[in-house]
Design an enzyme around this catalytic site. Structure first.
Site, PDB file in Angstrom:
ATOM      1  CD  GLU A   1      10.061   1.807  10.398  1.00 40.30           C
ATOM      2  OE1 GLU A   1       9.962   2.757   9.607  1.00 40.30           O
ATOM      3  OE2 GLU A   1       9.948   0.607  10.056  1.00 40.30           O
TER       4      GLU A   1
ATOM      5  CE1 TYR B   1       1.135  -0.332   4.362  1.00 42.77           C
ATOM      6  CE2 TYR B   1       0.073   1.807   4.397  1.00 42.77           C
ATOM      7  CZ  TYR B   1       0.893   0.877   4.984  1.00 42.77           C
ATOM      8  OH  TYR B   1       1.492   1.159   6.183  1.00 42.77           O
TER       9      TYR B   1
ATOM     10  CE  LYS C   1       3.154   3.101   3.008  1.00 39.29           C
ATOM     11  NZ  LYS C   1       3.266   3.206   4.464  1.00 39.29           N
TER      12      LYS C   1
ATOM     13  CG  LEU D   1       8.274   2.367   4.707  1.00 43.96           C
ATOM     14  CD1 LEU D   1       7.953   1.097   3.944  1.00 43.96           C
ATOM     15  CD2 LEU D   1       7.021   3.173   4.940  1.00 43.96           C
TER      16      LEU D   1
END
Ligand code: PMP
Length: 287
Positions: free
Chosen positions: A182, A33, A149, A207
């Site tokens: 993250e 996505y 992702k 990411l």
């Protein structure tokens, strides 16, 4: 509230939009996505989002559902039909529909393509940035390819839920060596005592955020020192400033980590400056 949803070539009323029960996105999270910010009805950083989408698809060997330009038209049309001026557009591509079996289905199956657009309350977001957010640290229990992702977001859901239950707005995920990877849905940054910004380098553990990438451009324009290296939770707790980046929040100040104040407990000066400059440097599409 989304009123019109794009599903495989059709714009459908929200209540009637759906995908097949044997969609591999549903059964295996075999899907990727993108989320893109919408500002004044325009896409922010469309090129970089499309590049990352293509990369994610290539890594999973899912074909592009249509050419990039056509995808751009779907994004714009979904935004237009939902009359979104300030908000987000969400695009999901799954490998498609096939009887449940782990290996990739044989033969030609078409990827499933879904697009939703949603308004965001800009004033509420601005208020949140003025106050700054709290984050909670927790172990990073995700897989080894966080650079793709995918919609395989359960660890992020659990982390965000645990953070929310403790009154925090984001979770910072920590690897087995004590370094922050993250946020559950953002990239993590701190500013050290010397005024340099520190963020983890891209690689399989995080990411590669589009907002992160565009912020790097802003840092070089403003000649702000940057060190791309992992940082520990202890370093973050003694940082002068901290913030997260994501398409949905651009640059969002972090004022507390694990209930301990960062800096003076208010959004950092540099953080707010970067936030205010962000859209000057980001790519804004036509409508
Ligand atoms: N890391 C993770 C795990 C994310 O889910 C996101 C948001 N999708 C980000 C970082 C930020 O990426 P971007 O700036 O492209 O929104």
């Amino acid at each position: 509230m989304t009123r019109v949803v794009y599903v495989n070539g059709r714009y459908l009323p929200y209540a009637h939009a759906g995908v097949h029960v044997e969609d591999r996105g549903f059964q295996f999270a075999d899907a990727i996505y993108e989320v893109c910010e919408v500002l004044d009805g325009r896409l922010v950083d469309e090129t970089r989002h499309m590049e990352r989408l293509e990369r994610s698809l290539t890594e999973l060997r899912i074909p592009m559902p249509m050419a990039r330009r056509a995808l751009g038209r779907v994004l714009r049309e979904t935004i237009r039909r939902n009359r979104v001026r300030t908000g987000l557009v969400y695009l999901q591509v799954t490998r498609g529909v096939a009887p449940r079996d782990f290996p990739f289905p044989k033969g030609d199956i078409s990827p499933t393509l879904v697009c939703l657009a949603r308004r965001v309350d800009g004033a509420a977001r601005a208020e949140r940035a003025e106050a700054g957010i709290s984050v909670r640290t927790m172990p990073d229990i995700r897989w080894g390819r966080c650079d793709i992702k995918t919609v395989m977001l359960l660890p992020a859901v659990l982390a965000k839920e645990a953070a929310t239950e403790e009154g925090a707005q984001e979770a910072w995920l920590v690897d087995c060596n004590g370094f922050v990877t993250e946020g559950a849905s953002s990239n993590a940054w701190i500013m050290d005592r010397s005024g340099a910004l520190i963020t983890r380098p891209t690689g399989n553990a995080i990411l590669p955020g589009v907002t992160r990438r565009t912020l790097l451009d802003l840092l070089s324009r403003e000649k702000i020192p940057l060190i791309e290296r992992p940082f520990t939770v202890a370093e973050a707790l003694s940082a002068r400033e901290a913030f997260i980046t994501s398409a949905s929040g651009t640059v969002m100040p972090v004022v507390a980590i694990d209930k301990k104040s960062i800096g003076n407990g208010h959004p950092g000066e540099l953080t707010l400056r970067l936030r205010s400059f962000f859209h000057q440097i980001a790519e804004l599409s036509d409508e």
